[in-house]
Design a protein around this motif. Sequence first.
Motif, PDB file in Angstrom:
ATOM      1  N   GLU A  42       1.277  -7.650  -4.272  1.00  0.00           N
ATOM      2  CA  GLU A  42       1.046  -6.516  -5.006  1.00  0.00           C
ATOM      3  C   GLU A  42      -0.047  -6.509  -6.104  1.00  0.00           C
ATOM      4  O   GLU A  42       0.412  -7.407  -6.987  1.00  0.00           O
ATOM      5  CB  GLU A  42       2.342  -5.430  -5.187  1.00  0.00           C
TER       6      GLU A  42
ATOM      7  N   ARG B  85      -1.584   3.624  -6.837  1.00  0.00           N
ATOM      8  CA  ARG B  85      -1.536   2.173  -7.113  1.00  0.00           C
ATOM      9  C   ARG B  85      -2.439   1.272  -6.554  1.00  0.00           C
ATOM     10  O   ARG B  85      -2.874   0.252  -6.940  1.00  0.00           O
ATOM     11  CB  ARG B  85      -0.029   1.667  -7.003  1.00  0.00           C
ATOM     12  N   TRP B  86      -3.345   1.984  -5.505  1.00  0.00           N
ATOM     13  CA  TRP B  86      -4.374   1.272  -5.216  1.00  0.00           C
ATOM     14  C   TRP B  86      -5.192   2.280  -4.563  1.00  0.00           C
ATOM     15  O   TRP B  86      -4.798   3.389  -3.763  1.00  0.00           O
ATOM     16  CB  TRP B  86      -4.004   0.235  -3.699  1.00  0.00           C
TER      17      TRP B  86
ATOM     18  N   ASP C 220      -4.283  -3.560  -4.045  1.00  0.00           N
ATOM     19  CA  ASP C 220      -3.765  -3.865  -2.752  1.00  0.00           C
ATOM     20  C   ASP C 220      -2.334  -4.032  -2.756  1.00  0.00           C
ATOM     21  O   ASP C 220      -1.680  -4.388  -3.626  1.00  0.00           O
ATOM     22  CB  ASP C 220      -4.052  -5.516  -2.109  1.00  0.00           C
ATOM     23  N   PRO C 221      -1.465  -3.600  -1.617  1.00  0.00           N
ATOM     24  CA  PRO C 221      -0.087  -3.634  -1.441  1.00  0.00           C
ATOM     25  C   PRO C 221       0.655  -4.849  -1.260  1.00  0.00           C
ATOM     26  O   PRO C 221       1.660  -5.121  -1.524  1.00  0.00           O
ATOM     27  CB  PRO C 221       0.297  -2.545  -0.673  1.00  0.00           C
ATOM     28  N   ALA C 222      -0.289  -5.690  -0.529  1.00  0.00           N
ATOM     29  CA  ALA C 222       0.251  -6.959  -0.024  1.00  0.00           C
ATOM     30  C   ALA C 222      -0.828  -7.872   0.194  1.00  0.00           C
ATOM     31  O   ALA C 222      -2.111  -7.517   0.366  1.00  0.00           O
ATOM     32  CB  ALA C 222       0.845  -6.707   1.463  1.00  0.00           C
TER      33      ALA C 222
END
Length: 267
Positions: free
Chosen positions: A229, A245-246, A224-226
Motif C-alpha cells: 500500500e 488514499r489513492w 496504490d492499494p497493492a
Amino acid sequence: MPGLIFDCDGVLADTERDGHLPAFNQTFEEFGLPVRWSDAEYAEKLKVGGGKERMRTLLTPDFVAAAGLPTDQEALDEQVARWHRRKTEIYTGIIRDGDIPPRPGVRRVAEEAHEAGWTLAVASTSAEPSVRSVLELAMGPELTAGFSVFAGDVVQRKKPAPDIYAFAVDRLSLDPEHAVVIEDSRNGLLAALGAGLTCAVTTSAYTGEEDFTGASLVVTSLGDPAPREVPARVLSDPLGARPGRWVVLADLAALLTASAGPASRTD
C-alpha cells in the motif's frame, strides 16, 4: 471521449536519477568527454527539455576545444546526435534490466481509463525508443498496445513549449477540454497548460520543490492499494477533488468537470 495523456520520465517511472543520469555519464566516458554530471548538476540540466538539448549545453567554446570537437556546426550536430543515440542505447538497457520500478498507480489508473474507453497516450521530450521502453515497463505489453506515443523530435520545440501536447491532441482528435495530462515537472505543467489542457502533477525525485501553480491537483503519487500500500499524499487540491488514499479515474474526471465549470458559467 476523454483522453488521458502521461508524461514519461518521472511519471511512469522515476527514471532520471537511476536511468538517464548514469546513461549520460557512461556516454560521456565512452566518448572521452571531459565531463561527469553530479546529481546536483543534473537537477539543473533537467530545466532543459530534451536529451540532445541537455548535451548541447556543454558546447561552450572552452569545452569544444578541450574535447577536441569540430567547430563546424553541422559536424558538431552530427556528433551530438551520435552521443544521444548511444545514450539512448545505454538507457534502454538500464530499463530492460528492470531495476527501476513503475511509479505507484500508473498502471492501475491506465487500466481504469482503458476499460472506460478513454484515449490513452504518452507525450514526452525523450527519444521514442526510451519512452517505449518505460511505457512497456510501466504498463505491460497488452496495455501498451492501447497507447499512442508522441516523443522525441516529433516537434521542434520541447517542453515548456506546449507543442508536444498540442501535437498529441491534434493527432488524437481530442477536445482539449476533455483531456487530462499527468506530469511531474514545472516545465511539463507549463507545456500542458499552454496547450489548454487540465494537468495533474505527481511529484518525482527532482521536482518536489518546484512551483506547480496552475495544476488542478498535486500529489506525491497516484498511490496504490497493492501489492504494497502506497497512499497518495495531496500537496495541492485547488479544485476540491479530494481524492482518497489513492487517485482513481473518477478523480481525474472530476478535474475536467471542475475545470470546465467556471468557464462555462454565464452569470
